[in-house]
Design an enzyme around this catalytic site. Sequence first.
Site, mmCIF file in Angstrom:
data_model
loop_
_atom_site.group_PDB
_atom_site.id
_atom_site.type_symbol
_atom_site.label_atom_id
_atom_site.label_comp_id
_atom_site.label_asym_id
_atom_site.label_seq_id
_atom_site.Cartn_x
_atom_site.Cartn_y
_atom_site.Cartn_z
ATOM 1 N N ALA A 170 34.561 -6.091 9.199
ATOM 2 C CA ALA A 170 35.072 -5.329 8.054
ATOM 3 C C ALA A 170 36.228 -4.424 8.441
ATOM 4 C CB ALA A 170 33.943 -4.504 7.453
ATOM 5 N N ARG B 57 46.509 -8.206 1.420
ATOM 6 C CA ARG B 57 46.762 -8.969 0.184
ATOM 7 C C ARG B 57 46.141 -8.312 -1.051
ATOM 8 N NH1 ARG B 57 44.553 -14.406 2.882
ATOM 9 N NH2 ARG B 57 43.688 -12.877 4.327
ATOM 10 N N ASN C 206 35.597 -23.658 6.485
ATOM 11 C CA ASN C 206 34.801 -22.646 7.169
ATOM 12 C C ASN C 206 34.491 -21.529 6.173
ATOM 13 O OD1 ASN C 206 33.757 -20.710 8.921
ATOM 14 N ND2 ASN C 206 35.802 -20.010 9.539
ATOM 15 N N ASN D 200 40.327 -11.935 -0.909
ATOM 16 C CA ASN D 200 41.516 -11.453 -0.211
ATOM 17 C C ASN D 200 42.545 -10.852 -1.158
ATOM 18 O OD1 ASN D 200 40.678 -12.482 2.453
ATOM 19 N ND2 ASN D 200 40.925 -14.466 1.492
ATOM 20 N N SER E 274 22.425 19.183 -39.185
ATOM 21 C CA SER E 274 23.718 18.583 -38.843
ATOM 22 C C SER E 274 24.746 19.635 -38.455
ATOM 23 C CB SER E 274 24.249 17.800 -40.038
ATOM 24 O OG SER E 274 23.387 16.715 -40.286
ATOM 25 N N ALA F 61 21.669 23.505 -40.837
ATOM 26 C CA ALA F 61 22.921 22.762 -40.656
ATOM 27 C C ALA F 61 24.096 23.723 -40.561
ATOM 28 C CB ALA F 61 23.119 21.813 -41.826
HETATM 29 C C1 UD1 Z 1 38.649 -16.126 7.638
HETATM 30 C C2 UD1 Z 1 38.525 -17.309 8.621
HETATM 31 C C3 UD1 Z 1 38.647 -18.620 7.841
HETATM 32 C C4 UD1 Z 1 37.584 -18.662 6.741
HETATM 33 C C5 UD1 Z 1 37.663 -17.426 5.842
HETATM 34 C C6 UD1 Z 1 36.470 -17.370 4.919
HETATM 35 C C7 UD1 Z 1 39.402 -16.602 10.810
HETATM 36 C C8 UD1 Z 1 40.545 -16.643 11.732
HETATM 37 N N1 UD1 Z 1 39.562 -17.218 9.633
HETATM 38 O O1 UD1 Z 1 39.968 -16.182 7.081
HETATM 39 O O2 UD1 Z 1 38.490 -19.731 8.710
HETATM 40 O O3 UD1 Z 1 37.772 -19.860 5.975
HETATM 41 O O4 UD1 Z 1 37.645 -16.218 6.626
HETATM 42 O O5 UD1 Z 1 36.597 -16.347 3.972
HETATM 43 O O6 UD1 Z 1 38.373 -16.057 11.135
HETATM 44 N N2 UD1 Z 1 38.709 -8.637 10.165
HETATM 45 C C9 UD1 Z 1 38.472 -7.688 11.138
HETATM 46 N N3 UD1 Z 1 39.410 -7.471 12.094
HETATM 47 C C10 UD1 Z 1 40.576 -8.176 12.147
HETATM 48 C C11 UD1 Z 1 40.818 -9.142 11.148
HETATM 49 C C12 UD1 Z 1 39.858 -9.364 10.173
HETATM 50 O O7 UD1 Z 1 37.429 -7.038 11.133
HETATM 51 O O8 UD1 Z 1 41.361 -7.923 13.072
HETATM 52 C C13 UD1 Z 1 37.678 -8.850 9.129
HETATM 53 C C14 UD1 Z 1 38.198 -8.586 7.713
HETATM 54 O O9 UD1 Z 1 37.886 -7.265 7.315
HETATM 55 C C15 UD1 Z 1 37.415 -9.597 6.881
HETATM 56 C C16 UD1 Z 1 37.062 -10.700 7.861
HETATM 57 O O10 UD1 Z 1 37.289 -10.201 9.163
HETATM 58 O O11 UD1 Z 1 36.217 -9.053 6.364
HETATM 59 C C17 UD1 Z 1 37.912 -11.946 7.643
HETATM 60 O O12 UD1 Z 1 39.289 -11.595 7.743
HETATM 61 P P1 UD1 Z 1 40.347 -12.183 6.743
HETATM 62 O O13 UD1 Z 1 41.690 -11.656 7.109
HETATM 63 O O14 UD1 Z 1 39.909 -12.025 5.350
HETATM 64 O O15 UD1 Z 1 40.304 -13.733 7.142
HETATM 65 P P2 UD1 Z 1 40.627 -14.962 6.217
HETATM 66 O O16 UD1 Z 1 42.088 -15.194 6.202
HETATM 67 O O17 UD1 Z 1 39.945 -14.830 4.917
HETATM 68 MG MG MG Z 2 38.989 -13.293 3.949
#
Ligand code: UD1
Ligand code: MG
Length: 446
Positions: free
Chosen positions: A19, A25, A179, A237, A398, A416
């Site tokens: 998280a 985005r 994934n 996202n 009222s 009232a």
């Molecule tokens: C990621 C997956 C993708 C999958 C998708 C599902 C990777 C590289 N890609 O892509 O294969 O299909 O989720 O929703 O894992 N986060 C961190 N630290 C960081 C970057 C991200 O904690 O440095 C956390 C974000 O808060 C988020 C999660 O990891 O909760 C996923 O990151 P996000 O940037 O949303 O990855 P996606 O592009 O959605």
């Molecule tokens: Mg994501």
Amino acid sequence: MIKTKKELSTGAPAIVVLAAGKGTRMRSDMPKVLHKVAGEAMLAHVVRAAAALEPQRIVVVAGPGMEDVAAAARQAGATDVVIQPERLGTGDALKAALPVLQGCTGRVLVFCGDAPLVTAETLGMLLARTAGSAVAVLGMEPENPAGYGRLKCDANGMPQAIVEEKDASEEERAIRLCNSGVMAIEAVHLPTLLGALNNKNAKGEYYLTDVVAIARESGLRCGVAVAAAAEELLGVNSKAELAAAEAAMQARLRARAMEAGVSMMDPASVFLSADTRFGRDVTIQPQVFFGPGVTVGERTEIRAFSHIEGATIGADCIVGPFARLRPGTVMQGDNKIGNFVEIKNTMLEEGAQASHLSYLGDATIGARTNIGAGTITCNYDGKNKFRTSIGEDVFIGSNAALIAPVTIGNGALVAAGSTITQDVPPGDMAIARQRQINKTRRKKAG
Ligand code: UD1
Ligand code: MG
């Protein structure tokens, strides 16, 4: 949750929720995982699903300075919050959790804080179906795979690699299996697998998804289980995806409410919170909003266009149309709240009613008391709030203004149009308005 024998034999996992992402985005100043779905931060939904598995630990990875994320995580039941110093990718984020995972045995279940619809059942299903895999991926086949990593499998259907969309060739993008972002990795292999990650990819990030290919190269077993409903793994996202997650969550909550015996005339127009609770035979008319913290008792009817939050509504009540119940409203039962009545921090004892056009704030309304149209509890003097205490079997006429602090005794009557500034003893009638004068008008000549 009922666990199957197989799940129990695999042992409780340790859980890591990622998280720390900025959520660029989302175009928001608020961390992504704190955006709400059904009245609750996405992170809270995810941590709750995690907690249902009774894991060894629930570790949330947050970014530096994200105190609000850490607080929300703890409140939702996380055992540990760790900080990823720099947002270098999902693989790097999991690395940040390694120190607190020492001593954890079995498998580490990793998923994202931005997929609020995930259920404990599906997480349990992944663990059960992939027992014995060093790395296991929860796959899904969404209608629109755009943005997700694609899961490449060998001839035996075993995962070979995950290719992120930005790095994927035309052919790889055509793969439908994606994934979901949920992975289970054997704790013993975790440090080595994460140590082997690099950031030579389109985003220049350490992708957690690369552990699949690394595990295969080291001869470790990789497994996959496919989620029955891709919708459950929707990753948020953007604001549009947040709205899509909200719609899916609302559909789930409405279905659950109807299953429990609630009648909805137009379910699609009823908005629920994750914690809204209903008794049997509740009826909800169209266009009703339930914010967090609402309980509705048996046989109560919520009429159209009502807005309700933080309210405990007893059995056999009628609320609305056009009622507004704010936090701290308690209705003991058999109450009637009609149109354009606003209630805040007020207890209505059994049978009390306010049928039209009132504001009742910081008050107690005794049993069977009737609040007339246009009654206002004047609870605020510009600086402080004061209480209005109204006894049982009282009749408030009222358009009365009750200037708090003030007490109206049992069985009293307020005429009232009165502005009440002094307590009214039990049984008395209070009239506080100017006496009417009728003046004879000069008759027109002729
Ligand atoms: C990621 C997956 C993708 C999958 C998708 C599902 C990777 C590289 N890609 O892509 O294969 O299909 O989720 O929703 O894992 N986060 C961190 N630290 C960081 C970057 C991200 O904690 O440095 C956390 C974000 O808060 C988020 C999660 O990891 O909760 C996923 O990151 P996000 O940037 O949303 O990855 P996606 O592009 O959605
Ligand atoms: Mg994501």
